[in-house]
Scaffold this active site. Structure first.
Site, short mmCIF file in Angstrom:
data_model
loop_
_atom_site.label_atom_id
_atom_site.label_comp_id
_atom_site.label_asym_id
_atom_site.label_seq_id
_atom_site.Cartn_x
_atom_site.Cartn_y
_atom_site.Cartn_z
CD GLU A 1 -8.99 -2.14 -1.83
OE1 GLU A 1 -9.24 -2.22 -0.67
OE2 GLU A 1 -8.55 -3.21 -2.56
CG ASP B 1 -1.63 -1.26 1.39
OD1 ASP B 1 -1.93 -2.07 0.29
OD2 ASP B 1 -1.97 -1.65 2.62
#
Length: 551
Positions: A195, A14
């Site tokens: 997302e 991420d």
């Protein structure tokens, strides 16, 4: 010299990247490992060093009881107004249902916070609570000085699309809270699981970068733009900026969850999450890693990969920056200082003094026996990331267990359901002994033990592990007794230390660690002392028992 991927090997998912002057910083998720958030630093986009973990005290982060693969998700690192801004999620409950539209409600708890600092490797502020409506928050600084929080919206209702879109809400610096209405600016594409939002402004356009398809082999980077902050957002002509979901031949898989940075010369690079599957098992034992790729803006105002194919690559052209290498991390840590070396972390608790000490016996890491291996609360486990498919690791331990509830040793660990643990304990019939306990997630026999190996009391014990892709072997030797390593006859499956080896429906988003552990299930805190820890990445070894040198 080209940039070789991944730039942050091992469990570093991420990525969020920011440039401040001549310095580049990437923040990555740490999940249940403490301290929270890894920040790496570079000046040339080729060489990176681990710089700091900013969430390092109880007032910022307490993950006691957080389930496996929960805790810190998807930090966003930005710079504005003379401050670094870090947004992060602390996930407290995951639930079982994870597929959009599945029957049954999936109630989840994710709390989003903001911390700031004027100096990235200094002390960060106590957190400002933002919201709990979803995860993957990010902060956008508009050019009029206003700031906006984005995050995915979680819809727990039965039959609903769990990933209900990207919401935007203004953040008031003065009031230290979100203000105004939250607006759903992007509901995603048919790929779903929308997302990881990041928002940028360029030439009068607002560009929205999101991750879709889930963080496995269907992962993709989706790109959209609008003239207005709140939309509507039109999709990129190819919809997806980068993905390996249709390319099983690509060495970098699971590519998605990206962020953009512009160099001093105006070049655009994209960092993104990726995984490198084992060639014969398809599992990613190195977890989700970070890669980088040079991009190009087309005449139509859209961003694309240089070859316009939208495929991740193992190499990408370098920037026009002068090379800036860093000294390599030491292979061997002798625990000679009062602080834990930066490569090491522990699990969940902000109170490390309950778990270990580097001053109780100078020159040693003392672990206090606490709860079971896999405990969600106080577990004495200090470990570092596995960052290569092939490595050797070793330590030496002084530990005199009094009974079977006291254990300590060397572990290759993913989470409560996935580990191999070479430990020393005591049995009333065998006495002091070695054996391996394995927790295997994809087997009917979830806990497996090797036979006891009796060892003498009062002598330090050297423990060692050799990992070659999916093959794992343990060895030991007794100080002053064995000159050569004694190898356990069993071969263990290292591929279980991966996201993919899991019970369906449970979160599995981290990576493999190797380190030291100590338990005392009687509650007396019986300690174990470790004199050093050595970790060496190496080439594949057909015969894992060949000695490179005497440890």
């Amino acid at each position: 010299m080209t940039i070789k991927n991944p730039i942050l090997p091992g469990f570093n998912p991420d990525p969020s990247i920011v440039r401040v002057g001549d310095d580049y910083y990437i923040a990555t998720s740490t999940f249940e490992w403490f301290p929270g958030v890894q920040i790496h630093h570079s000046r040339d986009l080729i060489h990176w060093r681990l710089l700091t973990r900013p969430l390092n005290r109880a007032s910022q982060l307490n993950m006691l009881g957080d389930p496996d693969s929960c805790g810190i998700w998807a930090p966003c690192l930005t710079y504005a107004d003379g401050l670094f801004w870090l947004i992060y999620t602390d996930v407290k409950r995951f639930g079982r249902t994870s597929v959009a539209g599945a029957s049954g409600a999936s109630m989840r708890d994710f709390h989003n916070y903001l911390v700031t600092t004027p100096r990235i490797d200094g002390d960060w502020s106590d957190p400002v609570y933002l919201n709990s409506s979803g995860f993957d928050p990010s902060l956008f600084h508009d050019d009029d000085g206003r700031k906006y929080l984005l995050n995915m919206l979680w819809d727990h209702r039965p039959g609903a699309n769990r990933f209900a879109g990207i919401i935007l809400q203004e953040y008031s610096v003065k009031e230290r809270k979100l203000v105004g209405e939250r607006i759903n600016i992007f509901k995603g594409t048919p790929l779903g699981l929308t997302e990881g939002p990041h928002l940028y402004k360029r030439n009068g356009w607002y560009y929205l970068l999101t991750a879709e398809g889930g963080t496995n082999f269907n992962h993709a980077v989706t790109f959209a733009r609008s003239r207005n902050l709140t939309g509507p957002y039109e999709l990129h002509p190819e919809t997806y900026l980068l993905s390996a979901r249709h390319r099983p031949d690509a060495p970098l898989q699971r590519t998605g969850h990206a962020d953009l940075v512009e160099t001093q010369a105006g070049d655009t690079y994209m960092v993104y999450l990726c995984g490198r599957p084992l060639p014969n098992r398809g599992r990613c034992t190195l977890g989700r890693e970070t890669a980088i790729q040079k991009m190009a803006w087309s005449e139509d105002g859209w961003l694309r990969t240089l070859d316009r194919q939208g495929i991740p690559t193992l190499e990408t052209p370098p920037s026009q920056l002068p090379l800036h290498p860093f000294p390599p991390s030491p292979m061997r840590e002798d625990f000679s200082g009062p602080e834990l070396p930066l490569d090491f972390q522990w699990l969940r608790t902000p109170y490390p003094e309950e778990l270990f000490s580097l001053t109780a016996r100078p020159g040693h890491l003392r672990l206090f026996g606490r709860e079971t291996i896999g405990s969600l609360f106080r577990q004495s486990l200090v470990a570092r990331r596995q960052q290569s498919h092939c490595f050797s690791a070793s330590t030496v331990i002084e530990f005199e267990p009094e009974h079977f509830q006291q254990l300590a040793g060397l572990t290759c660990y993913y989470n409560v359901a996935k580990f191999h643990y070479l430990y020393i304990s005591h049995d009333e019939n065998v006495g002091k002994h070695l054996r391996v306990m394995s927790s295997i997630p994809d087997s009917a026999l979830t806990d497996a033990f090797t036979p006891h190996i009796p060892i003498p009391s009062g002598k330090p014990v050297h423990l060692r592990v050799e990992v070659d892709y999916d093959r794992l072997h343990f060895g030991y030797r007794i100080a002053g007794t064995h000159d050569a390593w004694q190898w356990l006859p069993q071969q263990f499956d290292a591929s279980i230390l991966s996201d993919e080896a899991t019970t369906p429906g449970f979160p599995s988003f981290t990576g493999a660690f190797v380190g030291m552990a100590c338990q005392d299930m009687a509650g007396t805190g019986h300690p174990a002392d470790f004199d050093f820890f050595e970790y060496e990445e190496r080439a594949y070894r057909e015969n894992p028992f060949n000695q490179r040198r005497d440890l």
